[in-house]
Design an enzyme around this catalytic site. Structure first.
Site, PDB file in Angstrom:
ATOM      1  N   PRO A 194       0.886  -1.080   0.152  1.00  0.00           N
ATOM      2  CA  PRO A 194       0.237   0.365  -0.103  1.00  0.00           C
ATOM      3  C   PRO A 194       0.969   1.250   0.074  1.00  0.00           C
ATOM      4  O   PRO A 194       2.008   1.360   0.855  1.00  0.00           O
ATOM      5  CB  PRO A 194      -1.027   0.187   1.869  1.00  0.00           C
ATOM      6  CG  PRO A 194       0.532  -0.310   2.291  1.00  0.00           C
ATOM      7  CD  PRO A 194       0.780  -1.783   1.419  1.00  0.00           C
ATOM      8  N   ALA A 216       0.667   5.328  -0.430  1.00  0.00           N
ATOM      9  CA  ALA A 216       0.040   6.772  -0.761  1.00  0.00           C
ATOM     10  C   ALA A 216       0.636   7.649  -2.268  1.00  0.00           C
ATOM     11  O   ALA A 216       0.677   7.595  -2.448  1.00  0.00           O
ATOM     12  CB  ALA A 216       0.593   7.621   0.398  1.00  0.00           C
ATOM     13  N   SER A 239      -3.531   2.747   0.184  1.00  0.00           N
ATOM     14  CA  SER A 239      -3.664   3.232   1.830  1.00  0.00           C
ATOM     15  C   SER A 239      -4.702   3.475   1.961  1.00  0.00           C
ATOM     16  O   SER A 239      -5.531   3.788   1.731  1.00  0.00           O
ATOM     17  CB  SER A 239      -2.538   3.793   1.022  1.00  0.00           C
ATOM     18  OG  SER A 239      -2.039   5.363   2.386  1.00  0.00           O
ATOM     19  N   TYR A 257      -4.574   3.281   8.868  1.00  0.00           N
ATOM     20  CA  TYR A 257      -3.858   4.105  10.139  1.00  0.00           C
ATOM     21  C   TYR A 257      -4.998   4.345  11.055  1.00  0.00           C
ATOM     22  O   TYR A 257      -6.227   4.598  11.439  1.00  0.00           O
ATOM     23  CB  TYR A 257      -2.808   6.118   9.320  1.00  0.00           C
ATOM     24  CG  TYR A 257      -1.638   4.804   8.221  1.00  0.00           C
ATOM     25  CD1 TYR A 257      -0.616   4.691   9.275  1.00  0.00           C
ATOM     26  CD2 TYR A 257      -1.419   5.904   7.385  1.00  0.00           C
ATOM     27  CE1 TYR A 257       0.628   4.882   8.663  1.00  0.00           C
ATOM     28  CE2 TYR A 257      -0.100   5.479   6.818  1.00  0.00           C
ATOM     29  CZ  TYR A 257       0.195   4.949   7.686  1.00  0.00           C
ATOM     30  OH  TYR A 257       1.215   5.034   6.094  1.00  0.00           O
ATOM     31  N   THR A 307      -1.028  -0.308  10.066  1.00  0.00           N
ATOM     32  CA  THR A 307       0.100  -0.143  10.229  1.00  0.00           C
ATOM     33  C   THR A 307       0.227  -0.221  11.556  1.00  0.00           C
ATOM     34  O   THR A 307      -0.574   1.326  12.002  1.00  0.00           O
ATOM     35  CB  THR A 307       0.770   1.514   9.163  1.00  0.00           C
ATOM     36  OG1 THR A 307       0.270   0.221   7.657  1.00  0.00           O
ATOM     37  CG2 THR A 307       1.402   1.606   9.135  1.00  0.00           C
ATOM     38  N   LYS A 361       1.082  -4.659   9.973  1.00  0.00           N
ATOM     39  CA  LYS A 361       2.181  -4.206   9.403  1.00  0.00           C
ATOM     40  C   LYS A 361       3.330  -3.065  10.157  1.00  0.00           C
ATOM     41  O   LYS A 361       2.813  -2.121  10.478  1.00  0.00           O
ATOM     42  CB  LYS A 361       2.092  -3.143   7.465  1.00  0.00           C
ATOM     43  CG  LYS A 361       2.508  -2.878   7.182  1.00  0.00           C
ATOM     44  CD  LYS A 361       1.810  -1.801   6.203  1.00  0.00           C
ATOM     45  CE  LYS A 361       2.292  -2.266   4.837  1.00  0.00           C
ATOM     46  NZ  LYS A 361       3.681   0.188   5.209  1.00  0.00           N
ATOM     47  N   SER A 411       8.423  -5.000   8.655  1.00  0.00           N
ATOM     48  CA  SER A 411       8.774  -3.856   7.396  1.00  0.00           C
ATOM     49  C   SER A 411       9.162  -2.901   7.998  1.00  0.00           C
ATOM     50  O   SER A 411       9.014  -2.774   9.825  1.00  0.00           O
ATOM     51  CB  SER A 411       7.455  -4.047   7.013  1.00  0.00           C
ATOM     52  OG  SER A 411       7.506  -2.229   6.141  1.00  0.00           O
ATOM     53  N   HIS A 434       8.829   0.135   6.660  1.00  0.00           N
ATOM     54  CA  HIS A 434       8.025   0.335   5.976  1.00  0.00           C
ATOM     55  C   HIS A 434       9.041   1.519   5.392  1.00  0.00           C
ATOM     56  O   HIS A 434       9.456   2.666   4.228  1.00  0.00           O
ATOM     57  CB  HIS A 434       7.753   2.028   6.988  1.00  0.00           C
ATOM     58  CG  HIS A 434       6.592   3.333   6.074  1.00  0.00           C
ATOM     59  ND1 HIS A 434       5.219   2.762   7.200  1.00  0.00           N
ATOM     60  CD2 HIS A 434       6.370   3.804   4.887  1.00  0.00           C
ATOM     61  CE1 HIS A 434       4.316   4.011   6.202  1.00  0.00           C
ATOM     62  NE2 HIS A 434       4.991   4.220   5.312  1.00  0.00           N
ATOM     63  N   SER A 494      10.351  -4.464   2.344  1.00  0.00           N
ATOM     64  CA  SER A 494      11.646  -2.922   2.547  1.00  0.00           C
ATOM     65  C   SER A 494      12.707  -2.926   1.556  1.00  0.00           C
ATOM     66  O   SER A 494      13.732  -4.474   2.047  1.00  0.00           O
ATOM     67  CB  SER A 494      11.381  -2.755   4.315  1.00  0.00           C
ATOM     68  OG  SER A 494      10.703  -1.949   4.437  1.00  0.00           O
ATOM     69  N   ILE A 541      12.863  -5.012  -1.402  1.00  0.00           N
ATOM     70  CA  ILE A 541      12.662  -5.923  -2.010  1.00  0.00           C
ATOM     71  C   ILE A 541      13.059  -5.714  -3.293  1.00  0.00           C
ATOM     72  O   ILE A 541      12.392  -4.267  -3.909  1.00  0.00           O
ATOM     73  CB  ILE A 541      11.925  -6.382  -1.929  1.00  0.00           C
ATOM     74  CG1 ILE A 541      11.047  -7.112  -0.677  1.00  0.00           C
ATOM     75  CG2 ILE A 541      11.050  -8.021  -2.915  1.00  0.00           C
ATOM     76  CD1 ILE A 541      11.743  -8.353  -0.586  1.00  0.00           C
TER      77      ILE A 541
HETATM   78  C1  LIG Z   1       5.672   6.704  -1.728  1.00  0.00           C
HETATM   79  C2  LIG Z   1       5.294   5.646  -0.237  1.00  0.00           C
HETATM   80  C3  LIG Z   1       4.253   5.538   0.354  1.00  0.00           C
HETATM   81  C4  LIG Z   1       3.951   4.831   1.300  1.00  0.00           C
HETATM   82  N1  LIG Z   1       2.728   4.807   1.803  1.00  0.00           N
HETATM   83  C5  LIG Z   1       1.811   3.772   2.786  1.00  0.00           C
HETATM   84  C6  LIG Z   1       1.238   4.336   3.192  1.00  0.00           C
HETATM   85  O1  LIG Z   1       0.515   4.894   3.059  1.00  0.00           O
HETATM   86  N2  LIG Z   1       1.196   3.477   4.418  1.00  0.00           N
HETATM   87  C7  LIG Z   1       1.113   1.869   4.989  1.00  0.00           C
HETATM   88  O2  LIG Z   1       1.177   1.508   6.090  1.00  0.00           O
HETATM   89  N3  LIG Z   1       2.754   2.650   4.299  1.00  0.00           N
HETATM   90  C8  LIG Z   1       3.031   3.121   3.380  1.00  0.00           C
HETATM   91  N4  LIG Z   1       4.087   2.693   2.667  1.00  0.00           N
HETATM   92  C9  LIG Z   1       5.043   1.949   3.379  1.00  0.00           C
HETATM   93  C10 LIG Z   1       4.559   0.565   1.840  1.00  0.00           C
HETATM   94  O3  LIG Z   1       3.561   0.429   2.171  1.00  0.00           O
HETATM   95  C11 LIG Z   1       5.749  -0.509   1.876  1.00  0.00           C
HETATM   96  O4  LIG Z   1       5.709  -0.594   3.042  1.00  0.00           O
HETATM   97  C12 LIG Z   1       7.646   0.148   1.327  1.00  0.00           C
HETATM   98  O5  LIG Z   1       7.457   1.033   0.560  1.00  0.00           O
HETATM   99  C13 LIG Z   1       8.322  -0.888   1.203  1.00  0.00           C
HETATM  100  O6  LIG Z   1       9.156  -0.818   0.907  1.00  0.00           O
HETATM  101  P1  LIG Z   1      10.178  -0.254   0.146  1.00  0.00           P
HETATM  102  O7  LIG Z   1       9.873   0.505  -1.014  1.00  0.00           O
HETATM  103  O8  LIG Z   1      11.559  -0.399  -0.493  1.00  0.00           O
HETATM  104  O9  LIG Z   1       9.765  -1.777  -1.538  1.00  0.00           O
HETATM  105  C14 LIG Z   1       4.768   3.926   1.609  1.00  0.00           C
HETATM  106  C15 LIG Z   1       6.015   3.508   0.743  1.00  0.00           C
HETATM  107  C16 LIG Z   1       6.549   4.992  -0.303  1.00  0.00           C
HETATM  108  C17 LIG Z   1       7.622   4.538  -1.021  1.00  0.00           C
END
Ligand SMILES: Cc1cc2nc3c(=O)[nH]c(=O)nc-3n(C[C@H](O)[C@H](O)[C@H](O)COP(=O)(O)O)c2cc1C
Length: 353
Positions: A75, A77, A104, A126, A152, A216, A238, A240, A272, A274
């Site tokens: 997910p 944003a 998200s 959230y 999350t 998460k 994760s 994040h 995170s 991958i």
């Molecule tokens: C641009 C962006 C927006 C994100 N928005 C959310 C979000 O709204 N809620 C959430 O739980 N995680 C959010 N994440 C985290 C992702 O769900 C995920 O944990 C993370 O991107 C995984 O790592 P990676 O980008 O290295 O693959 C966001 C990540 C990015 C890069």
């Protein structure tokens, strides 16, 4: 799709994006982009031999939902900043790729438009400043067809840079986020950040949505165990995407500890950093049932819409198939049973007492 291929994808996506958007996507808590992928690179494998030919299969289930391969979309944003159809376009790619997509809380696309693409999806919740609105979103997601709630349980560090914070984007989709709340509900939130949930939120969301809850953002075995004892059906290890706490351990450092602590009582996933099929194999072998990819999917969406995301997922799945065969096994379950991966470090409090 190799790690070099994903680096090229990131560069191509950046060319078409305003700098503040590209920087928002790349941003990490410690300012170092893509460092978490290096930790997956550091996993070492112990390939097995003399098991003969087995048919390779990537198909699996996540909380009972069948998927063609264990590579899911995280997910994220602000996807309308990558593509005008945002999460609807991503869901279209997930449907065509036989996989599942996380949606998200901060999506600017109505749930109904995402759902109509036909892919299975999980709603990421959230705990908002007004928790009634979290409940309302979870109930609306369930009514629209989500098959799980991802709660999350951490907050990101990104508000430290006002330039890239979406609420400050000049004409941004940032302002149109939370499309699944009414104007009145959105005005009740203002710009206040979310709150850190306690254990009781797991049972609460399960009851309100009538869906399984995946927690998460867990990085410790003890927290994973508490979450599962409180009713979580899944735990997503994760950081994040290294957006949480500078100096945090990486997801791969926590994965084996979490898988041991959960001991088969819930599904374990990882995300995170991958960035190639070998990283996916490492995660599966260390105890994950599936992985989520984040930024690569966002970049692929910006680069070439649904076709870009489909190409990314197909590339990762092909590489996973090749890696499985090179490791001498046919399926992710065999990779796990044969303990073919050695984590680069095993962070725990062992030895501190
Ligand atoms: C641009 C962006 C927006 C994100 N928005 C959310 C979000 O709204 N809620 C959430 O739980 N995680 C959010 N994440 C985290 C992702 O769900 C995920 O944990 C993370 O991107 C995984 O790592 P990676 O980008 O290295 O693959 C966001 C990540 C990015 C890069």
């Amino acid at each position: 799709m190799s790690r070099a291929g994903i680096d090229a994808l990131r560069e191509r996506a950046r060319l078409g994006l305003p700098a503040h958007v590209a920087d928002y996507v790349d941003a990490t808590a410690d300012g170092v982009a893509e460092a978490e992928a290096d930790r997956w690179d550091a996993v070492r494998f112990r390939p097995v031999a003399l098991r003969g030919e087995t048919e390779t299969s990537l198909a699996t289930t996540v909380l009972g939902t069948p998927v063609d391969h264990p590579i899911l979309i995280a997910p994220m944003a602000q996807q309308v900043a990558a593509h005008p159809d945002g999460e609807a376009e991503t869901a279209r790619a997930a449907a065509a790729s036989g996989t599942l997509v996380g949606v998200s809380t901060n999506t600017a696309v109505p749930f109904s438009r995402i759902a109509e693409q036909g892919a299975p999806w999980w709603f990421q919740a959230y705990l908002l400043a007004d928790s009634d609105l979290t409940d309302a979103l979870a109930a609306r997601a369930a009514a629209a067809g989500a098959s799980a709630i991802m709660l999350t349980v951490e907050l990101t560090a990104l508000r430290v840079d006002p330039r890239i914070e979406p609420t400050n984007w000049p004409d941004g989709p940032g302002r149109a986020r939370l499309a699944n709340l009414t104007d009145d509900e959105r005005s009740r939130l203002g710009d206040r950040p979310g709150r850190l949930p306690g254990l009781e939120q797991i049972a609460r969301l399960r009851e309100i949505a009538g869906l399984p809850v995946v927690v998460k953002g867990v990085l410790r075995g003890d927290d994973a165990r508490r979450a599962v004892d409180a009713g979580a059906a899944g735990v997503l290890v994760s950081t994040h995407g290294n957006r949480r706490l500078a100096g945090s351990i990486a997801a791969v450092d926590a994965l084996a500890e979490v898988a041991d602590a959960v001991a088969g009582d819930a599904e374990v996933y990882a995300d995170s950093g991958i960035r190639d099929g070998r990283h996916v194999l490492a995660a599966l072998a260390l105890g994950a049932r599936a992985v989520f990819v984040g930024r690569p999917a966002w970049w692929a969406l910006a680069d070439d819409g649904a076709a870009g995301v489909e190409g990314l997922l197909a590339g990762l799945a092909d590489e996973l198939t090749a890696s499985l065969r090179q490791a001498g096994v046919g399926t992710p379950a065999e990779a796990r049973a044969a303990r073919i991966a050695v984590a680069p470090g095993f962070a725990s409090d062992r030895g501190l007492a």
